[in-house]
Design a protein around this motif. Structure first.
Motif, PDB file in Angstrom:
ATOM      1  N   GLU A 230       8.967 -10.555  26.420  1.00 10.82           N
ATOM      2  CA  GLU A 230       9.075 -10.828  27.856  1.00 10.82           C
ATOM      3  C   GLU A 230      10.425 -11.462  28.151  1.00 10.82           C
ATOM      4  O   GLU A 230      10.645 -12.647  27.909  1.00 10.82           O
ATOM      5  N   ARG A 231      11.325 -10.662  28.689  1.00 11.81           N
ATOM      6  CA  ARG A 231      12.689 -11.120  28.911  1.00 11.81           C
ATOM      7  C   ARG A 231      12.760 -12.259  29.922  1.00 11.81           C
ATOM      8  O   ARG A 231      13.529 -13.213  29.758  1.00 11.81           O
ATOM      9  N   THR A 232      11.963 -12.188  30.973  1.00 14.69           N
ATOM     10  CA  THR A 232      11.991 -13.227  32.003  1.00 14.69           C
ATOM     11  C   THR A 232      11.565 -14.570  31.430  1.00 14.69           C
ATOM     12  O   THR A 232      12.145 -15.610  31.760  1.00 14.69           O
ATOM     13  N   ILE A 233      10.543 -14.566  30.574  1.00  8.51           N
ATOM     14  CA  ILE A 233      10.100 -15.815  29.960  1.00  8.51           C
ATOM     15  C   ILE A 233      11.190 -16.371  29.055  1.00  8.51           C
ATOM     16  O   ILE A 233      11.476 -17.574  29.066  1.00  8.51           O
ATOM     17  N   PHE A 234      11.836 -15.500  28.286  1.00  7.95           N
ATOM     18  CA  PHE A 234      12.897 -15.980  27.396  1.00  7.95           C
ATOM     19  C   PHE A 234      14.072 -16.556  28.185  1.00  7.95           C
ATOM     20  O   PHE A 234      14.605 -17.613  27.841  1.00  7.95           O
ATOM     21  N   GLU A 235      14.480 -15.876  29.238  1.00  5.31           N
ATOM     22  CA  GLU A 235      15.649 -16.332  29.997  1.00  5.31           C
ATOM     23  C   GLU A 235      15.391 -17.638  30.733  1.00  5.31           C
ATOM     24  O   GLU A 235      16.317 -18.423  30.958  1.00  5.31           O
ATOM     25  N   ASN A 236      14.145 -17.892  31.109  1.00  4.72           N
ATOM     26  CA  ASN A 236      13.845 -19.083  31.897  1.00  4.72           C
ATOM     27  C   ASN A 236      13.165 -20.192  31.118  1.00  4.72           C
ATOM     28  O   ASN A 236      13.220 -21.359  31.537  1.00  4.72           O
ATOM     29  N   TYR A 237      12.530 -19.844  29.987  1.00  4.96           N
ATOM     30  CA  TYR A 237      11.820 -20.866  29.216  1.00  4.96           C
ATOM     31  C   TYR A 237      12.228 -20.903  27.743  1.00  4.96           C
ATOM     32  O   TYR A 237      11.715 -21.732  26.992  1.00  4.96           O
ATOM     33  N   GLY A 238      13.116 -20.014  27.319  1.00 10.07           N
ATOM     34  CA  GLY A 238      13.693 -20.107  25.990  1.00 10.07           C
ATOM     35  C   GLY A 238      12.768 -19.814  24.824  1.00 10.07           C
ATOM     36  O   GLY A 238      13.023 -20.266  23.709  1.00 10.07           O
ATOM     37  N   VAL A 239      11.680 -19.069  25.043  1.00  7.04           N
ATOM     38  CA  VAL A 239      10.763 -18.720  23.952  1.00  7.04           C
ATOM     39  C   VAL A 239      10.574 -17.203  23.907  1.00  7.04           C
ATOM     40  O   VAL A 239      10.573 -16.536  24.938  1.00  7.04           O
ATOM     41  N   PHE A 240      10.393 -16.682  22.685  1.00  5.14           N
ATOM     42  CA  PHE A 240      10.127 -15.259  22.497  1.00  5.14           C
ATOM     43  C   PHE A 240       8.623 -15.039  22.462  1.00  5.14           C
ATOM     44  O   PHE A 240       7.913 -15.612  21.631  1.00  5.14           O
ATOM     45  N   LEU A 241       8.130 -14.184  23.362  1.00  7.56           N
ATOM     46  CA  LEU A 241       6.708 -13.867  23.423  1.00  7.56           C
ATOM     47  C   LEU A 241       6.551 -12.380  23.720  1.00  7.56           C
ATOM     48  O   LEU A 241       7.214 -11.851  24.615  1.00  7.56           O
ATOM     49  N   LEU A 242       5.697 -11.721  22.962  1.00 12.16           N
ATOM     50  CA  LEU A 242       5.395 -10.307  23.179  1.00 12.16           C
ATOM     51  C   LEU A 242       4.092 -10.205  23.951  1.00 12.16           C
ATOM     52  O   LEU A 242       3.050 -10.693  23.500  1.00 12.16           O
ATOM     53  N   ASP A 243       4.140  -9.584  25.115  1.00 13.58           N
ATOM     54  CA  ASP A 243       2.942  -9.423  25.946  1.00 13.58           C
ATOM     55  C   ASP A 243       2.055  -8.343  25.345  1.00 13.58           C
ATOM     56  O   ASP A 243       2.297  -7.148  25.512  1.00 13.58           O
ATOM     57  N   GLY A 244       1.010  -8.773  24.646  1.00 13.22           N
ATOM     58  CA  GLY A 244       0.089  -7.818  24.029  1.00 13.22           C
ATOM     59  C   GLY A 244      -0.744  -7.062  25.036  1.00 13.22           C
ATOM     60  O   GLY A 244      -1.337  -6.031  24.705  1.00 13.22           O
ATOM     61  N   GLY A 245      -0.808  -7.555  26.278  1.00 15.61           N
ATOM     62  CA  GLY A 245      -1.564  -6.858  27.307  1.00 15.61           C
ATOM     63  C   GLY A 245      -0.727  -5.866  28.082  1.00 15.61           C
ATOM     64  O   GLY A 245      -1.272  -5.065  28.842  1.00 15.61           O
ATOM     65  N   TYR A 246       0.601  -5.900  27.907  1.00 15.65           N
ATOM     66  CA  TYR A 246       1.519  -5.012  28.624  1.00 15.65           C
ATOM     67  C   TYR A 246       1.201  -4.989  30.117  1.00 15.65           C
ATOM     68  O   TYR A 246       1.018  -3.944  30.737  1.00 15.65           O
ATOM     69  N   GLY A 247       1.125  -6.200  30.683  1.00 17.70           N
ATOM     70  CA  GLY A 247       0.890  -6.339  32.113  1.00 17.70           C
ATOM     71  C   GLY A 247      -0.565  -6.545  32.480  1.00 17.70           C
ATOM     72  O   GLY A 247      -0.863  -6.873  33.620  1.00 17.70           O
ATOM     73  N   GLU A 248      -1.474  -6.361  31.534  1.00 20.29           N
ATOM     74  CA  GLU A 248      -2.894  -6.556  31.799  1.00 20.29           C
ATOM     75  C   GLU A 248      -3.349  -7.890  31.217  1.00 20.29           C
ATOM     76  O   GLU A 248      -2.631  -8.543  30.460  1.00 20.29           O
ATOM     77  N   SER A 249      -4.570  -8.281  31.532  1.00 28.87           N
ATOM     78  CA  SER A 249      -5.057  -9.602  31.134  1.00 28.87           C
ATOM     79  C   SER A 249      -5.546  -9.670  29.696  1.00 28.87           C
ATOM     80  O   SER A 249      -5.614 -10.756  29.115  1.00 28.87           O
ATOM     81  N   SER A 250      -5.912  -8.541  29.096  1.00 29.96           N
ATOM     82  CA  SER A 250      -6.403  -8.540  27.716  1.00 29.96           C
ATOM     83  C   SER A 250      -5.462  -7.724  26.834  1.00 29.96           C
ATOM     84  O   SER A 250      -4.748  -6.834  27.311  1.00 29.96           O
ATOM     85  N   ILE A 251      -5.481  -8.016  25.553  1.00 28.34           N
ATOM     86  CA  ILE A 251      -4.588  -7.354  24.604  1.00 28.34           C
ATOM     87  C   ILE A 251      -4.978  -5.886  24.459  1.00 28.34           C
ATOM     88  O   ILE A 251      -6.152  -5.558  24.264  1.00 28.34           O
ATOM     89  N   ASP A 252      -4.018  -5.001  24.541  1.00 23.17           N
ATOM     90  CA  ASP A 252      -4.239  -3.561  24.423  1.00 23.17           C
ATOM     91  C   ASP A 252      -3.633  -3.087  23.102  1.00 23.17           C
ATOM     92  O   ASP A 252      -2.454  -2.761  23.018  1.00 23.17           O
ATOM     93  N   PHE A 253      -4.462  -3.057  22.070  1.00 22.76           N
ATOM     94  CA  PHE A 253      -3.956  -2.672  20.749  1.00 22.76           C
ATOM     95  C   PHE A 253      -3.626  -1.184  20.675  1.00 22.76           C
ATOM     96  O   PHE A 253      -2.805  -0.781  19.854  1.00 22.76           O
ATOM     97  N   SER A 254      -4.245  -0.380  21.515  1.00 21.92           N
ATOM     98  CA  SER A 254      -3.934   1.050  21.495  1.00 21.92           C
ATOM     99  C   SER A 254      -2.468   1.291  21.842  1.00 21.92           C
ATOM    100  O   SER A 254      -1.815   2.166  21.258  1.00 21.92           O
ATOM    101  N   LYS A 255      -1.930   0.495  22.766  1.00 22.62           N
ATOM    102  CA  LYS A 255      -0.520   0.653  23.126  1.00 22.62           C
ATOM    103  C   LYS A 255       0.387   0.188  21.992  1.00 22.62           C
ATOM    104  O   LYS A 255       1.436   0.782  21.739  1.00 22.62           O
TER     105      LYS A 255
END
Length: 526
Positions: A70-95
């Motif tokens: 999530e580039r916006t989170i990194f630029e504003n909060y300085g942490v690397f996080l991968l959105d496992g939900g890809y915009g949804e509320s639960s993790i989408d392992f198929s994606k």
């Protein structure tokens, strides 16, 4: 002329033919053996290369997926996080599986061809049979420890190295002072109760059980500091601490949607955080760097080229991390109450060492109890007056902090500001403590309050603010911090058919495929 001998000619021709035939058969057999040996060596080398090729492919695939942080989170909060939900509320392992599979296949056959002699000249001719996530760590696992480690790792690169002695004991001192201060109100309450009991029992006490107390003439009509402070404690604390005309933010969040209140998703892993005594220091610096406070406001989020387009969910973010309330006003009020309590403990502890001020308080207690004649209560009331005095002094100090000034942590006689004989007028007006340049400002005291909170509270509340603010960004309305992946392990399965060995073999090896199964891990954590 002598004729040629035909037999000799025939003999020479037969000998030549026989010699040529015998060499061809031997060479053919020899070449077959040599070719088999060489092609087998090539196949062995190819198999070893398949392992290396698969390892590089796995790492490339994992890096490609994790580069979608999530580039916006990194630029504003300085942490690397991968959105496992890809915009949804639960993790989408198929994606995630699809991205791993697609990236792996593209890296293996960039031209998309499946034949050998093409522009890519791919002698490995390996395909990806399967990609599956087997373990993963979420930012919220272990009470938010992965998020904390991620933030600490970034701050260690930004800040210079520090020693443990530079901040050791800060948390302990703050906790001690707060514990001591929590007894202040009980002292005032006890003193009030004793005064009321004395007045109630005044007419029922026999002359043998009572004693007259000498009362100085100038103390006959004395202001009772305990009653004054009790009246002020009933008021809205912000009304007599913040500078006149100050406006307070009205922003709110839904507290039911916070990580502490809802059920969070959990990762599948055996990961445990590593303890480091310096982590608390760096994490508190992280919070103060990336989150706003009442005295240190920060602009809205930067999203690509759109600067400050997305406002923060709350304006007083550090106050929320300390208090966990649903509005800016409630969080600020709670922080002011804690700071007041913290300073009360420090000021009351000082009063216990100042004999002159204790005598002043004892004289007032004597005057208050003179009508009742209850000599045994003087010391109790004296301590109640000292606690009330410490409260008034603390209010003046907080006014200085909220005006941008500094107040020293410890107290001395030279730093004392309030007069016990006129606490009511001091608190009703705009009086405040004199500034001490060597002291701490508001944000410095706010940092002390962070040491009073649990790691879970600090971690979850920081992530609440990121989540609530990010949801105001288009496309991230359903974003959840408990769907953010920080570490992942995937199982890869590769298949390849024999290439060189099946060119010279008695047995058909076309169905005897090579199958490689290996795991690969990737993490944002150090």
């Amino acid at each position: 002329m002598t004729p040629l001998n035909p037999k000799a000619t025939v003999y020479r021709e037969e000998k030549k033919c026989a010699s040529a035939g015998s060499v061809t058969i031997f060479a053919a057999l020899s070449l077959l053996l040599v070719a088999s040996f060489l092609l087998t060596l090539l196949e062995v080398s190819r198999v070893r290369g398949l392992f290396s090729y698969a390892a590089m492919n796995r790492m490339n695939a994992m890096e490609s997926v994790f580069s979608e942080y999530e580039r916006t989170i990194f630029e504003n909060y300085g942490v690397f996080l991968l959105d496992g939900g890809y915009g949804e509320s639960s993790i989408d392992f198929s994606k995630i599986h699809t991205r791993l599979q697609k990236t792996s296949e593209e890296n293996m056959r960039p031209d998309g061809e499946n034949t050998l002699f093409r522009s890519s000249m791919n002698f490995y001719r390996m395909k990806v049979a399967e990609c599956q996530v087997v373990e993963y760590v979420l930012a919220t696992d272990e009470d938010g420890s992965p998020f904390r480690m991620n933030a600490v790792a970034g701050m260690k690169k930004m800040l210079p190295a520090v020693s443990l002695s530079e901040f050791s004991g800060i948390g302990e001192r703050a906790k001690e002072t707060m514990t001591q201060a929590q007894g202040q109100q009980s002292l005032i309450d006890a003193a009030c109760e004793e005064i009321e009991n004395a007045e109630r029992n005044q007419h029922h006490t026999s002359e043998e059980e009572s004693q007259s107390l000498p009362v100085p003439t100038e103390m006959e009509e004395v202001e009772n500091p305990i009653d004054t402070i009790k009246d002020f404690r009933r008021k809205d604390i912000l009304s007599f601490v913040l500078p006149a005309g100050t406006s307070v933010s009205t922003k709110q969040i839904r507290i039911s949607e916070t990580l502490e209140q809802r059920s969070v998703q959990n990762g599948i892993n055996e990961w445990k955080p590593e303890a480091d005594l310096l982590d608390d220091y760096f994490y508190h610096k992280y919070l103060q760097t990336y989150f706003s406070s009442y005295m240190s406001p920060k602009p809205g989020l930067t999203v690509g080229d759109e600067r400050n387009h997305h406002p923060r969910a709350l304006d007083y973010e550090l106050e929320y991390i300390v208090s966990g309330k649903d509005s800016d006003r409630k969080n600020l009020k709670a922080v002011v109450s804690e700071l007041l309590l913290l300073r009360e403990g420090i000021n009351y502890a000082y009063l216990q060492t100042d004999a002159a001020k204790q005598n002043e308080a004892r004289a007032i207690a004597t005057a208050i109890l003179s009508a009742t004649g209850m000599v045994a209560m003087v010391e109790v009331v004296t301590q109640g007056i000292l606690a009330a005095w410490a409260f008034a002094e603390s209010v003046l100090e907080l006014r200085t902090l909220f005006s941008g000034g500094r107040i020293a942590w410890s107290k001395t006689a030279a730093d004392w500001n309030s007069n016990i004989k006129c606490l009511g007028s001091l608190l009703s007006g705009n009086a405040r403590a004199k500034e001490q340049p060597q002291g701490e400002d508001y944000d410095g005291y706010l940092e002390k309050l962070l040491y009073l909170k649990t790691k879970k509270q600090l971690n979850f509340r920081a992530m609440d603010l990121i989540e609530q603010t990010m949801r105001r960004k288009t496309g991230s309305e359903k974003l959840r911090m408990d769907a953010m992946i920080v570490s992942l392990k995937a199982h890869f399965c590769y298949e390849a058919t024999p290439l060189f060995s099946k060119m010279v073999t008695i047995r058909d090896l076309s169905r005897a495929d090579w199958r490689l199964e290996q795991d690969e891990s990737y993490s944002y954590l150090p």
